[in-house]
Design a protein around this motif. Sequence first.
Motif, PDB file in Angstrom:
ATOM      1  N   GLY A 190       0.798  -1.217   0.000  1.00 36.87           N
ATOM      2  CA  GLY A 190       0.000   0.000   0.000  1.00 36.87           C
ATOM      3  C   GLY A 190       0.831   1.267   0.000  1.00 36.87           C
ATOM      4  N   ALA A 191       1.883   1.322   0.802  1.00 38.47           N
ATOM      5  CA  ALA A 191       2.716   2.524   0.869  1.00 38.47           C
ATOM      6  C   ALA A 191       3.431   2.769  -0.458  1.00 38.47           C
ATOM      7  N   VAL A 192       3.936   1.726  -1.065  1.00 37.98           N
ATOM      8  CA  VAL A 192       4.622   1.861  -2.351  1.00 37.98           C
ATOM      9  C   VAL A 192       3.649   2.346  -3.417  1.00 37.98           C
ATOM     10  N   GLU A 193       2.446   1.769  -3.449  1.00 36.48           N
ATOM     11  CA  GLU A 193       1.450   2.192  -4.427  1.00 36.48           C
ATOM     12  C   GLU A 193       1.079   3.653  -4.222  1.00 36.48           C
ATOM     13  N   GLY A 194       1.048   4.117  -2.980  1.00 35.38           N
ATOM     14  CA  GLY A 194       0.765   5.523  -2.708  1.00 35.38           C
ATOM     15  C   GLY A 194       1.819   6.432  -3.305  1.00 35.38           C
ATOM     16  N   HIS A 195       3.086   6.059  -3.170  1.00 39.67           N
ATOM     17  CA  HIS A 195       4.168   6.866  -3.745  1.00 39.67           C
ATOM     18  C   HIS A 195       4.108   6.855  -5.274  1.00 39.67           C
ATOM     19  N   VAL A 196       3.835   5.705  -5.856  1.00 36.21           N
ATOM     20  CA  VAL A 196       3.721   5.609  -7.312  1.00 36.21           C
ATOM     21  C   VAL A 196       2.585   6.499  -7.799  1.00 36.21           C
ATOM     22  N   ASN A 197       1.458   6.466  -7.096  1.00 35.38           N
ATOM     23  CA  ASN A 197       0.315   7.289  -7.470  1.00 35.38           C
ATOM     24  C   ASN A 197       0.663   8.771  -7.386  1.00 35.38           C
ATOM     25  N   ARG A 198       1.393   9.175  -6.353  1.00 38.79           N
ATOM     26  CA  ARG A 198       1.795  10.576  -6.189  1.00 38.79           C
ATOM     27  C   ARG A 198       2.704  11.021  -7.328  1.00 38.79           C
ATOM     28  N   ILE A 199       3.661  10.179  -7.701  1.00 39.75           N
ATOM     29  CA  ILE A 199       4.586  10.516  -8.783  1.00 39.75           C
ATOM     30  C   ILE A 199       3.841  10.613 -10.112  1.00 39.75           C
ATOM     31  N   LYS A 200       2.907   9.711 -10.358  1.00 40.85           N
ATOM     32  CA  LYS A 200       2.136   9.767 -11.598  1.00 40.85           C
ATOM     33  C   LYS A 200       1.286  11.031 -11.656  1.00 40.85           C
ATOM     34  N   MET A 201       0.732  11.449 -10.520  1.00 44.38           N
ATOM     35  CA  MET A 201      -0.064  12.671 -10.481  1.00 44.38           C
ATOM     36  C   MET A 201       0.809  13.875 -10.812  1.00 44.38           C
TER      37      MET A 201
ATOM     38  N   ARG B  81      10.940  17.949  -8.669  1.00 44.77           N
ATOM     39  CA  ARG B  81       9.654  18.017  -7.961  1.00 44.77           C
ATOM     40  C   ARG B  81       9.372  16.718  -7.207  1.00 44.77           C
ATOM     41  N   VAL B  82       9.736  15.577  -7.788  1.00 42.60           N
ATOM     42  CA  VAL B  82       9.495  14.297  -7.119  1.00 42.60           C
ATOM     43  C   VAL B  82      10.368  14.199  -5.878  1.00 42.60           C
TER      44      VAL B  82
END
Length: 80
Positions: free
Chosen positions: A48-59, A76-77
């Motif tokens: 879950g934590a990794v997916e959250g970071h991936v989602n943030r970077i994609k946004m 920015r990342v």
Amino acid sequence: MLTERQGERLPDWLDTVRRDNLPSLRTLAAGIDRDAVIAGPTLPWNLGAVEGHVNRIKMLKRRMFGRAGFRLLRRRVLLA
């Protein structure tokens, strides 16, 4: 199977799907990585934590589309 976290029941379910006459479920069952799907609901940890970071970077990437190059996106990342 998923709500009760019983991934070990997957092989029986896959065998049942293969015997039934449902082509779409047969296609799904043929493409499943058994070990990964069994481990998902069985093991106590998740990504879950990794997916959250991936989602943030994609946004961030989507918001910056067409505005700047890789250097600004990288900055920015790393600073966010």
